[in-house]
Enzyme design. Sequence first.
Site, PDB file in Angstrom:
ATOM      1  N   HIS A  23      42.298  57.827 -17.287  1.00 16.02           N
ATOM      2  CA  HIS A  23      41.851  59.221 -17.265  1.00 16.02           C
ATOM      3  C   HIS A  23      40.402  59.334 -16.799  1.00 16.02           C
ATOM      4  O   HIS A  23      40.042  60.297 -16.114  1.00 16.02           O
ATOM      5  CB  HIS A  23      41.996  59.836 -18.659  1.00 16.02           C
ATOM      6  CG  HIS A  23      43.422  60.047 -19.064  1.00 16.02           C
ATOM      7  ND1 HIS A  23      43.988  61.292 -19.198  1.00 16.02           N
ATOM      8  CD2 HIS A  23      44.406  59.168 -19.368  1.00 16.02           C
ATOM      9  CE1 HIS A  23      45.249  61.180 -19.570  1.00 16.02           C
ATOM     10  NE2 HIS A  23      45.523  59.890 -19.682  1.00 16.02           N
ATOM     11  N   ASP A 114      39.753  67.020 -19.199  1.00 14.93           N
ATOM     12  CA  ASP A 114      41.071  66.396 -19.096  1.00 14.93           C
ATOM     13  C   ASP A 114      42.101  67.250 -19.846  1.00 14.93           C
ATOM     14  O   ASP A 114      41.816  67.792 -20.917  1.00 14.93           O
ATOM     15  CB  ASP A 114      41.025  64.994 -19.696  1.00 14.93           C
ATOM     16  CG  ASP A 114      42.272  64.186 -19.404  1.00 14.93           C
ATOM     17  OD1 ASP A 114      43.321  64.463 -20.018  1.00 14.93           O
ATOM     18  OD2 ASP A 114      42.211  63.278 -18.547  1.00 14.93           O
TER      19      ASP A 114
END
Length: 459
Positions: A23, A114
Amino acid sequence: MAGDWRSPIGRRVVLFPFPSGSHITPMLQLAGLLRARGLGVTVLHADFNAPDPARHPELAFVSIRESLPDEVAASPDQAERMMGLNAACEAPFQAALEELVHRGGGPVACALVDGQWYGMLGAARRAGVPALALGAGSAAAFLAMLAAPRPRADGYVPIEEADRLDEVVPGLEPLRVRDLIGLDGSDGETVLRFAASVAGAVRDASSGVVLNTFDAIEGPELAGIRRELSRPVFAVGPLHLAAGPPAEQQHAPDGGCLAWLDARPPRSVLYVSLGSASRVDRAAFEEMAWGLAGSGVPFLWVLRPGSVGGAADADGDLPPFPEELHETVRRRGKVVAWSPQGAVLAHPAVGGFWTHCGWSSVVEAVCEGVPMLVHPCLADQTVSARYVARRWGVGMEVGRVVERTAMARAIRRLMAREHGPQAPRERARLLRTQARQCVAEGGPASLAIDDLVEYIMGL
């Protein structure tokens, strides 16, 4: 803190990556593209699995100084751990964002967080900052997350219903129930709670979605997300082609494997890697080893310490091979603890990729035209595996049980020099061309980044 958040156009964005390598990397690649277009960039981050600011001197890094309970970091239930991270980081993130808003250096145009940080989308709104969600996985996985909280009447089938695992999920074709997202140590209800939290936050508190994908492979899925959300969706991938390879490395790569590949014929080697987090048990490892031996195909195998359950010794050494295979591995294979994967997939000697189907690995293989043998282990990897094999036709499924004879047969089929428009190798070459056209000057990815910057400036 490193870098400088000041911007020649007077606006800046605040990024907040989820604390895992798969990520963090796309978030920082996107940061570089936004900065190159004149926006100032500040990266807020958790202290848990923090990125290394020294690798990114052009960016400003600020810790939110969260206090993470020991039971959250150590939880074997992945969904509970992710929800615990959200709970622990929400207030510190909001405080850090509010401090940046009131500090000099230009106004904060938006926060880009995110998508797993569902709590931060609401926190940004309370801080008076518009927020966009970055999906680090595929558009198909993101769409599946949005669909997960639907009631049964709308077509969602709970993942734990064993007698329906092979049914296709309405609205998510070609996904079957067994392909829906699952998380290590988590039961179906806990996964649904997490998915519902993500979907609800994206619907209620986001101003748009950014995804590391491109229309040529996920056009219908991107359209589905736009229908679900009725807000802008920016397909800015493949980010590793647009922004260059990541500066972050989760492990030190063994560059010697490239010299080993140099001595092999074109498209002769099977590259095997199950990523940075997946684990297999000892029995599956041995079946993999025997399958590779029985295939007759040269192989480069990434076996990081700890990737085989119960196989590493106290010093974290690589797992031992069955004694009967030592000569085969020495003569036909090479085993490394980690590899420079982008360079390996781009090497002309590599003709196939046995992969866990992490999204970054899938995109890298697509961009190099390498057909795949898919072996998903966790999370959204099952979604990507289904798309590789059934939607794009650039790979083959390993199956739920790893068995040496079937594996040897599958490897030989994948590595065969088949021709024709539907052969995985030819399909992979086509997608490679489309991916590179996407990131070319004036291509869809470049235009999507420009559109994203324009949108951010108007928030």
